[in-house]
Design an enzyme around this catalytic site. Structure first.
Site, mmCIF file in Angstrom:
data_model
loop_
_atom_site.group_PDB
_atom_site.id
_atom_site.type_symbol
_atom_site.label_atom_id
_atom_site.label_comp_id
_atom_site.label_asym_id
_atom_site.label_seq_id
_atom_site.Cartn_x
_atom_site.Cartn_y
_atom_site.Cartn_z
ATOM 1 N N CYS A 26 0.821 -1.228 0.000
ATOM 2 C CA CYS A 26 0.000 0.000 0.000
ATOM 3 C C CYS A 26 0.851 1.273 0.000
ATOM 4 C CB CYS A 26 -0.938 0.002 1.211
ATOM 5 S SG CYS A 26 -2.025 -1.417 1.226
ATOM 6 N N HIS B 107 16.173 13.521 -1.629
ATOM 7 C CA HIS B 107 14.985 12.665 -1.723
ATOM 8 C C HIS B 107 13.730 13.453 -1.368
ATOM 9 C CE1 HIS B 107 17.756 9.253 -1.954
ATOM 10 N NE2 HIS B 107 16.729 8.541 -2.380
ATOM 11 N N LYS C 146 10.620 10.465 2.897
ATOM 12 C CA LYS C 146 11.616 9.407 3.150
ATOM 13 C C LYS C 146 11.962 9.367 4.634
ATOM 14 C CE LYS C 146 16.023 7.508 1.565
ATOM 15 N NZ LYS C 146 15.497 6.131 1.576
HETATM 16 P P1 NAP Z 1 6.127 4.170 1.953
HETATM 17 O O1 NAP Z 1 5.290 4.927 0.987
HETATM 18 O O2 NAP Z 1 6.187 4.627 3.374
HETATM 19 O O3 NAP Z 1 5.628 2.642 1.886
HETATM 20 C C1 NAP Z 1 5.937 1.669 2.837
HETATM 21 C C2 NAP Z 1 4.658 0.911 3.177
HETATM 22 O O4 NAP Z 1 4.963 -0.161 4.079
HETATM 23 C C3 NAP Z 1 3.647 1.828 3.911
HETATM 24 O O5 NAP Z 1 2.338 1.516 3.502
HETATM 25 C C4 NAP Z 1 3.918 1.426 5.350
HETATM 26 O O6 NAP Z 1 2.891 1.778 6.250
HETATM 27 C C5 NAP Z 1 4.075 -0.067 5.173
HETATM 28 N N1 NAP Z 1 4.606 -0.738 6.356
HETATM 29 C C6 NAP Z 1 5.216 -0.205 7.463
HETATM 30 N N2 NAP Z 1 5.521 -1.188 8.332
HETATM 31 C C7 NAP Z 1 5.117 -2.349 7.763
HETATM 32 C C8 NAP Z 1 5.150 -3.702 8.169
HETATM 33 N N3 NAP Z 1 5.655 -4.071 9.352
HETATM 34 N N4 NAP Z 1 4.651 -4.651 7.333
HETATM 35 C C9 NAP Z 1 4.117 -4.301 6.148
HETATM 36 N N5 NAP Z 1 4.043 -3.027 5.709
HETATM 37 C C10 NAP Z 1 4.535 -2.074 6.505
HETATM 38 O O7 NAP Z 1 7.629 4.086 1.443
HETATM 39 P P2 NAP Z 1 8.143 3.945 -0.068
HETATM 40 O O8 NAP Z 1 8.456 5.268 -0.623
HETATM 41 O O9 NAP Z 1 7.233 3.034 -0.807
HETATM 42 O O10 NAP Z 1 9.544 3.214 0.184
HETATM 43 C C11 NAP Z 1 9.624 1.940 0.820
HETATM 44 C C12 NAP Z 1 11.097 1.577 0.994
HETATM 45 O O11 NAP Z 1 11.675 1.367 -0.295
HETATM 46 C C13 NAP Z 1 11.942 2.675 1.673
HETATM 47 O O12 NAP Z 1 12.915 2.071 2.497
HETATM 48 C C14 NAP Z 1 12.613 3.348 0.493
HETATM 49 O O13 NAP Z 1 13.824 3.987 0.837
HETATM 50 C C15 NAP Z 1 12.861 2.148 -0.392
HETATM 51 N N6 NAP Z 1 13.101 2.416 -1.800
HETATM 52 C C16 NAP Z 1 14.035 1.659 -2.396
HETATM 53 C C17 NAP Z 1 14.280 1.802 -3.745
HETATM 54 C C18 NAP Z 1 15.313 0.908 -4.397
HETATM 55 O O14 NAP Z 1 15.657 1.124 -5.573
HETATM 56 N N7 NAP Z 1 15.817 -0.091 -3.695
HETATM 57 C C19 NAP Z 1 13.577 2.755 -4.494
HETATM 58 C C20 NAP Z 1 12.620 3.527 -3.852
HETATM 59 C C21 NAP Z 1 12.370 3.341 -2.507
HETATM 60 P P3 NAP Z 1 3.025 3.184 7.078
HETATM 61 O O15 NAP Z 1 3.051 4.253 6.040
HETATM 62 O O16 NAP Z 1 1.798 3.220 7.919
HETATM 63 O O17 NAP Z 1 4.298 3.088 7.866
#
Ligand code: NAP
Length: 263
Positions: free
Chosen positions: A10, A153, A157
């Site tokens: 999500c 970023h 983040k």
């Molecule tokens: P985001 O929008 O905050 O999405 C993370 C999701 O995971 C949110 O819905 C969050 O809920 C949920 N979550 C939190 N704790 C959880 C748990 N225990 N179990 C399951 N879901 C949970 O973040 P994003 O921008 O998508 O980024 C996610 C991660 O990917 C970050 O670490 C980011 O730095 C990384 N990333 C990596 C790359 C790459 O190339 N490797 C690229 C982009 C992003 P809440 O919002 O309620 O906490």
């Protein structure tokens, strides 16, 4: 068909990645985990037709119920290590996009991977341009041992510095004798000179308008070399994600950094 459970479905990455995984003929999403929208049909989350698969908040239950080929994780730096423990203890392979893992965590992950023979790819950055930037920076630092990193970023983040900045500094330090911070300077505002990883200063900018960008600045007498990469949309990550998912079955153990397995 590669059967995938997507954790963080999500979130910003989860939704973008989920939609593109469905377009691939050899991928199938069999489960979605998130702490938001629990019980909601995953199709609705992804702005698609209902799929009859519902968001669940407990990773282990979903892994046991669906027995997927791979977990793809885009959750949160605070929970990623616990997700890695759960998936590897269940003997299931994983591709981890969530940042927050560093070189120091790798021995523990290797031990977990060995226990049940499950493999894992941890990729702080899936975009090929960012991987090339890291490679070029490590190469350039052979000639320019004074290096600083600025990463930019979006303001949502959670962690700083970015996983990419940490990985870039780790790669530079692996091959080069980096000059440490100048002595004798003092910060009138604490933190003004950024974080310090092994002598490399890392500065983190968080502002609306940015997605994921990085500059590696190398200085020498009378010249400055700046290497820069910009991820402008989340599509920049898709090629690397799909590559890692297709590669996971042929991997043994732990891969930290997609650059280690690119052909
Ligand atoms: P985001 O929008 O905050 O999405 C993370 C999701 O995971 C949110 O819905 C969050 O809920 C949920 N979550 C939190 N704790 C959880 C748990 N225990 N179990 C399951 N879901 C949970 O973040 P994003 O921008 O998508 O980024 C996610 C991660 O990917 C970050 O670490 C980011 O730095 C990384 N990333 C990596 C790359 C790459 O190339 N490797 C690229 C982009 C992003 P809440 O919002 O309620 O906490």
């Amino acid at each position: 068909m590669l059967r995938i459970v997507l954790a963080g479905i999500c979130g910003k990455m989860g939704r973008a990645v989920g939609r593109q995984l469905i377009e691939e003929d050899d991928f199938e999403i069999v489960g979605g985990v998130d702490i938001n929208f629990v019980g909601e049909d995953i199709g609705n989350i992804l702005n698609l037709k209902p799929m009859g698969i519902y968001v669940h908040n407990d990773l282990e239950t979903v892994l046991k119920e669906t027995n997927p080929d791979v977990l793809l994780d885009f959750t949160n730096p605070k929970v990623v290590m616990s997700n890695i423990e759960i998936v590897l203890k269940n003997g299931i392979n994983a591709v981890i996009g969530t940042t927050g893992i560093t070189e120091e965590d790798v021995p523990k992950i290797e031990e977990l991977s060995r226990e049940k023979g499950a493999s894992i790819i941890i990729a702080p950055n899936f975009s090929i341009g960012a991987l090339l930037l890291m490679k070029f920076a490590a190469e350039a630092a052979k000639y320019f041992p004074d290096v600083e990193i600025i990463e930019y970023h979006h303001d949502q983040k959670l962690d700083s510095p970015s996983g990419t900045a940490i990985k870039t500094a780790e790669l530079i330090l692996k091959n080069n004798d980096i000059k440490s911070t100048p002595t004798g300077e003092f910060e009138k505002i604490p933190g003004a000179r950024g974080g310090n990883l092994g002598g490399i200063k890392i500065h983190s900018v968080r502002l609306p308008g940015f997605l994921a960008h990085q500059e590696v600045i190398l200085g020498s007498k009378g010249q400055v070399l700046t290497l820069r990469h910009d991820s402008l949309t989340r599509e920049s990550f898709f090629y690397g994600i799909n590559y890692a998912l297709r590669k996971i079955k042929s991997i043994k153990g732990v891969v930290y950094g997609l650059e280690n397995i690119l052909d």
